[in-house]
Design an enzyme around this catalytic site. Structure first.
Site, PDB file in Angstrom:
ATOM      1  N   HIS A  26      18.260 -41.632  32.382  1.00 49.04           N
ATOM      2  CA  HIS A  26      17.525 -42.590  31.544  1.00 49.04           C
ATOM      3  C   HIS A  26      16.347 -43.201  32.301  1.00 49.04           C
ATOM      4  CE1 HIS A  26      19.965 -42.478  27.890  1.00 49.04           C
ATOM      5  NE2 HIS A  26      20.980 -42.238  28.707  1.00 49.04           N
ATOM      6  N   SER A 118      21.220 -27.818  25.081  1.00 48.99           N
ATOM      7  CA  SER A 118      21.132 -26.600  24.277  1.00 48.99           C
ATOM      8  C   SER A 118      19.897 -26.655  23.375  1.00 48.99           C
ATOM      9  CB  SER A 118      22.399 -26.397  23.456  1.00 48.99           C
ATOM     10  OG  SER A 118      22.718 -27.560  22.744  1.00 48.99           O
ATOM     11  N   ASP A 163      14.359 -32.602  30.075  1.00 50.44           N
ATOM     12  CA  ASP A 163      15.102 -31.406  29.685  1.00 50.44           C
ATOM     13  C   ASP A 163      14.178 -30.196  29.554  1.00 50.44           C
ATOM     14  OD1 ASP A 163      17.097 -33.258  29.579  1.00 50.44           O
ATOM     15  OD2 ASP A 163      17.258 -33.298  27.407  1.00 50.44           O
TER      16      ASP A 163
HETATM   17  C1  GLA Z   1      18.527 -36.863  27.138  1.00 51.82           C
HETATM   18  C2  GLA Z   1      17.013 -36.774  26.961  1.00 51.82           C
HETATM   19  C3  GLA Z   1      16.297 -36.810  28.308  1.00 51.82           C
HETATM   20  C4  GLA Z   1      16.768 -37.965  29.176  1.00 51.82           C
HETATM   21  C5  GLA Z   1      18.298 -38.016  29.211  1.00 51.82           C
HETATM   22  C6  GLA Z   1      18.810 -39.234  29.935  1.00 51.82           C
HETATM   23  O1  GLA Z   1      18.988 -35.705  27.763  1.00 51.82           O
HETATM   24  O2  GLA Z   1      16.656 -35.612  26.262  1.00 51.82           O
HETATM   25  O3  GLA Z   1      14.899 -36.855  28.103  1.00 51.82           O
HETATM   26  O4  GLA Z   1      16.220 -39.172  28.740  1.00 51.82           O
HETATM   27  O5  GLA Z   1      18.863 -38.007  27.907  1.00 51.82           O
HETATM   28  O6  GLA Z   1      18.474 -39.186  31.281  1.00 51.82           O
END
Ligand code: GLA
Length: 373
Positions: A26, A118, A163
């Site tokens: 986060h 995913s 991600d």
């Molecule tokens: C999800 C979001 C990411 C990130 C995480 C927490 O995976 O897609 O962008 O904020 O939560 O670290």
């Protein structure tokens, strides 16, 4: 894996990995540091070019095919899984790319809803399909950003960039230290030594996940604004001590997590670089505690997994990974202890919850690319 070849081909297979985040949770949407790595499981798409301008998606997990007409500008509005590829196709359409028709068959060995990205894997795999069909490629960061925008607009999830970057830039044997303020990426060697990484699926996904994610973003933005900063990354110790009294108790907790998590992420990289696994494990433990108590994105099942694992011989540390409210935990384990830890964790978790937790060891894998043509 290779980048898409410049010559367009008619039948090919692409693969995009899932990811875990070692630490830095986060923090991405707060312009902070994250340390994800691509894993050895992911999404695979087998593609055959069609003569018309239809994109036909089939998934082993869903009945029937979903058809998208590429002669029309694709718009958000679908409620099913095809919204992810549709959002990516729309992104390339907006750039003026003429995308030819194709049949796509999707298979995945990532637990759906397990918090291993995913959706980002499906997005980046689709982008790789489009680039291969068209015989040209965007700059990889532009590709990751296009996929993030697809997730915002077509799936309604205001995610950060972690991600899609992890899936795009993954490198075998390395985690990626991403500075989300300027998106600079440094590959940090990880694995192959005395420590192994276990991924443990809690088997639960609590439904408040989506609304709470957006709420955390908003709370962090208002904390930064109250401190006179455009993001929490700009908050120095001096700004914090002068201004934190002006924050609400809730904003203070959220900001405390983000500021301390950025420090832990940098300290974790230093610990990896000197192969100090106990220190790395303690930082994972502290990260989980902060996500549980200050950021409030954990849940009973994830806390339990971490408590159980932390008491086991050979476990350096354990924490939730990803957005939270369920999904997966990761454990850093002495290489020789992996099997014993998996067996004991499975048994104790089942005894406490009745859930058969899926778990696997993984090394850091390469990012998305063409598998075969
Ligand atoms: C999800 C979001 C990411 C990130 C995480 C927490 O995976 O897609 O962008 O904020 O939560 O670290």
């Amino acid at each position: 894996m290779n980048r898409p070849s410049p010559a367009a081909v008619d039948a090919f297979v692409v693969h995009a990995p899932g990811r875990v985040n070692l630490i830095g949770e986060h923090t991405d949407y707060n312009d902070g540091f994250v340390l994800p790595m691509a894993i050895e499981r992911g999404v695979t798409i087998a593609v055959t070019r069609r003569r018309d301008r239809l994109a036909a998606f089939r998934s082993e997990r869903e009945a029937g095919a979903a058809l998208l007409d590429l002669r029309e500008a694709l718009e958000p509005g679908r409620g099913d899984w095809v919204r992810y590829p549709a959002g990516v196709l729309a992104g390339y359409q907006r750039l003026g790319w003429e995308i030819p028709g194709f049949d796509a068959v999707i298979t995945a060995d990532l637990p759906a809803g397990g918090g291993l990205s995913s959706s980002a894997a499906l997005e980046v795999a689709t982008a790789t399909v489009i680039e291969t069909l068209c015989g040209r490629a965007l700059d990889p960061l532009a590709k990751a950003l296009l996929c993030q925008r697809a997730e915002h607009e077509f799936a309604g999830v205001p995610c950060g960039i972690m991600d899609q970057c992890a899936v795009t830039f993954g490198r075998a044997g390395h985690a990626l230290l991403i500075d989300c303020a300027n998106r600079a990426i440094r590959a940090v060697p990880f694995g192959g030594g005395d420590a192994a990484l276990l991924v443990v699926n809690s088997g639960v996904r609590h439904s408040l996940a989506d609304g709470e994610y957006a709420r955390r973003r908003a709370e962090c933005a208002s904390a930064a604004a109250a401190l006179g900063c455009s993001s929490l990354r700009e908050v120095t110790p001096a700004i914090w001590s002068a201004g934190h009294h002006a924050l609400s108790a809730l904003e203070r907790r959220r900001a405390t997590h983000v500021l301390s998590e950025n420090d832990r992420t940098c300290a974790f990289v230093a610990a990896l670089e000197r192969a100090d696994w106990p220190a790395a494990g303690r930082l994972m433990h502290d990260s989980h505690a902060s996500l549980r108590d200050a950021y409030e994105v954990s849940c009973r099942e994830l806390d339990l997994l971490c408590e159980l694992a932390s008491d086991m011989p050979g476990v350096f540390g354990c924490r939730m990974t990803g957005g939270g409210f369920g999904g997966c935990a990761i454990a850093l384990v002495a290489a020789g202890a992996t099997r014993a830890v998996m067996a004991a964790l499975h048994e104790h978790y089942r005894a406490a919850t009745g859930i058969d937790a899926e778990m696997f060891a993984t090394r850091a894998a390469a990012g998305a690319g063409l598998l075969e043509a």
